[in-house]
Scaffold this active site. Structure first.
Site, PDB file in Angstrom:
ATOM      1  N   ASP A 166     -46.708 -48.548 -68.399  1.00 11.65           N
ATOM      2  CA  ASP A 166     -47.128 -47.666 -69.486  1.00 11.65           C
ATOM      3  C   ASP A 166     -46.136 -47.696 -70.643  1.00 11.65           C
ATOM      4  O   ASP A 166     -44.956 -47.348 -70.485  1.00 11.65           O
ATOM      5  CB  ASP A 166     -47.267 -46.229 -68.956  1.00 11.65           C
ATOM      6  CG  ASP A 166     -47.801 -45.290 -70.018  1.00 11.65           C
ATOM      7  OD1 ASP A 166     -48.824 -45.608 -70.642  1.00 11.65           O
ATOM      8  OD2 ASP A 166     -47.168 -44.234 -70.241  1.00 11.65           O
TER       9      ASP A 166
ATOM     10  N   GLU B   2     -48.784 -45.259 -62.406  1.00 12.34           N
ATOM     11  CA  GLU B   2     -48.240 -45.524 -63.741  1.00 12.34           C
ATOM     12  C   GLU B   2     -46.720 -45.419 -63.699  1.00 12.34           C
ATOM     13  O   GLU B   2     -46.176 -44.443 -63.188  1.00 12.34           O
ATOM     14  CB  GLU B   2     -48.834 -44.497 -64.711  1.00 12.34           C
ATOM     15  CG  GLU B   2     -48.317 -44.543 -66.124  1.00 12.34           C
ATOM     16  CD  GLU B   2     -48.905 -43.406 -66.948  1.00 12.34           C
ATOM     17  OE1 GLU B   2     -50.086 -43.507 -67.331  1.00 12.34           O
ATOM     18  OE2 GLU B   2     -48.195 -42.417 -67.186  1.00 12.34           O
TER      19      GLU B   2
ATOM     20  N   ARG C 179     -82.737 -41.465 -86.712  1.00 10.47           N
ATOM     21  CA  ARG C 179     -81.299 -41.241 -86.788  1.00 10.47           C
ATOM     22  C   ARG C 179     -80.627 -41.380 -85.418  1.00 10.47           C
ATOM     23  O   ARG C 179     -79.564 -42.007 -85.305  1.00 10.47           O
ATOM     24  CB  ARG C 179     -81.012 -39.851 -87.370  1.00 10.47           C
ATOM     25  CG  ARG C 179     -79.550 -39.571 -87.660  1.00 10.47           C
ATOM     26  CD  ARG C 179     -79.039 -40.397 -88.831  1.00 10.47           C
ATOM     27  NE  ARG C 179     -78.497 -41.692 -88.442  1.00 10.47           N
ATOM     28  CZ  ARG C 179     -78.568 -42.775 -89.206  1.00 10.47           C
ATOM     29  NH1 ARG C 179     -79.175 -42.755 -90.387  1.00 10.47           N
ATOM     30  NH2 ARG C 179     -78.057 -43.922 -88.795  1.00 10.47           N
TER      31      ARG C 179
ATOM     32  N   LYS D  95     -60.915 -42.587 -72.364  1.00  9.28           N
ATOM     33  CA  LYS D  95     -60.889 -42.063 -73.730  1.00  9.28           C
ATOM     34  C   LYS D  95     -62.222 -42.372 -74.409  1.00  9.28           C
ATOM     35  O   LYS D  95     -62.336 -43.207 -75.298  1.00  9.28           O
ATOM     36  CB  LYS D  95     -59.711 -42.649 -74.502  1.00  9.28           C
ATOM     37  CG  LYS D  95     -58.368 -42.216 -73.926  1.00  9.28           C
ATOM     38  CD  LYS D  95     -57.203 -42.868 -74.647  1.00  9.28           C
ATOM     39  CE  LYS D  95     -55.872 -42.436 -74.025  1.00  9.28           C
ATOM     40  NZ  LYS D  95     -54.715 -43.088 -74.675  1.00  9.28           N
TER      41      LYS D  95
ATOM     42  N   LYS E 232     -50.588 -40.643 -62.487  1.00  7.36           N
ATOM     43  CA  LYS E 232     -49.996 -40.735 -63.819  1.00  7.36           C
ATOM     44  C   LYS E 232     -48.697 -39.923 -63.886  1.00  7.36           C
ATOM     45  O   LYS E 232     -48.306 -39.285 -62.910  1.00  7.36           O
ATOM     46  CB  LYS E 232     -51.025 -40.272 -64.861  1.00  7.36           C
ATOM     47  CG  LYS E 232     -52.243 -41.202 -64.920  1.00  7.36           C
ATOM     48  CD  LYS E 232     -53.267 -40.733 -65.921  1.00  7.36           C
ATOM     49  CE  LYS E 232     -52.810 -40.939 -67.350  1.00  7.36           C
ATOM     50  NZ  LYS E 232     -52.688 -42.374 -67.713  1.00  7.36           N
TER      51      LYS E 232
END
Length: 281
Positions: A217, A196, A99, A134, A166
């Site tokens: 962005d 950004e 698995r 992410k 950011k």
């Protein structure tokens, strides 16, 4: 698949312990301790292979005497029933590792397949596809490896290896100018600074502040075209924010240099890959 401070065996051992715990109840009750088997790992799907050596290491960690024979290497195109590898040896170890080996192989192959699809859509315009942070906790380095197998490139590995200012950094600093100044006071001249921005005014402020890379962005294509024209090749331009397979070609056509896509890792369909015991062994 070499990364500094990354011990693949340690991660695999932890994941095996999570699954097996105190023992494989079903296998231990059914399969004799001395039983040996041969199994075939094969694709039931169409896509791009990634993670075959990782899958093999799962089995040899459980039992070093297991013979794992690779029949298709990472980057190979998979069709339905493509034989990826064979596994031969202690039957209990093969079943216990099945698995985890398949989970990793299916997931990484799904990422490579999706990356190849996005890359092909952007290729006519010369834009480079990169991943993001992410990623699945614990799987980041493997997932970023799969992106490279699919023809994509890696953005920063974590918070530690690049400066990316950011929106929330900008808010805390008090603006784009202030954020860039604070970073430039401390950062080495060898480290690039990416920032950004969300509009053309932000692009202008980033250029005045001396940013090395400008990320657009969540801009629409018209804004991106305007931004690319304004920047005029002075620094690389990255597009980011909710980019999908339906939008990536149009974004690439705006002239941006880089397109960062979270969906390469966070929204992936795993390939269908199976392990079957060969009863004729």
């Amino acid at each position: 698949m070499k990364f500094k401070n990354f011990n693949l065996d340690r991660w695999l051992e932890n994941w095996l312990a999570e699954d097996i715990g105190s023992g494989d109840l079903t296998t231990d009750l059914i399969v004799p301790e001395a039983a040996v088997a041969k199994a075939c790992i094969h694709s039931k799907d169409i896509g791009l292979l990634a993670g075959v050596d990782v899958a093999g290491r799962v089995f040899t960690l459980l039992n070093p005497d297991i013979q794992f024979t690779v029949c298709a290497r990472d980057g190979a195109q998979l069709d339905k029933q493509t034989v990826i590898a064979t596994v031969e040896g202690d039957a209990r170890s093969i079943l216990a590792g099945e698995r985890l080996a398949l989970n990793l192989l299916q997931h990484l192959s799904g990422i490579a397949t999706q990356t190849a699809h996005f890359t092909a859509l952007a290729a006519p315009y010369g834009a480079r596809l990169v991943d993001t942070r992410k990623t699945t906790p614990g799987l980041r380095l493997l997932e970023k490896y799969a992106v490279r197998v699919g023809g994509g490139f890696n953005h920063r590995l974590g918070l530690y290896d690049a400066v990316l200012i950011k929106d929330n950094h900008i808010k805390v600093a008090g603006g784009i100018k202030a954020a860039l100044e604070l970073v430039k006071q401390e950062i080495s001249h060898m480290t690039k600074i990416e920032i950004e921005v969300e509009n053309i005014a932000g692009v202008e402020a980033a250029l005045r502040g001396g940013a090395d890379v400008i990320m657009l962005d969540n801009m629409d294509c018209e804004q991106m075209i305007q931004a690319v024209k304004l920047i005029d090749g002075r620094v690389p331009v990255e597009a980011s924010g909710g980019i999908t397979a339906k939008t990536v070609a149009a974004i690439a056509a705006t002239g941006v240099d880089i397109i960062s896509v979270g969906a390469l890792t966070h929204s992936v369909r795993s390939l269908d890959i199976s392990l079957d015991i060969d009863l004729n062994k």
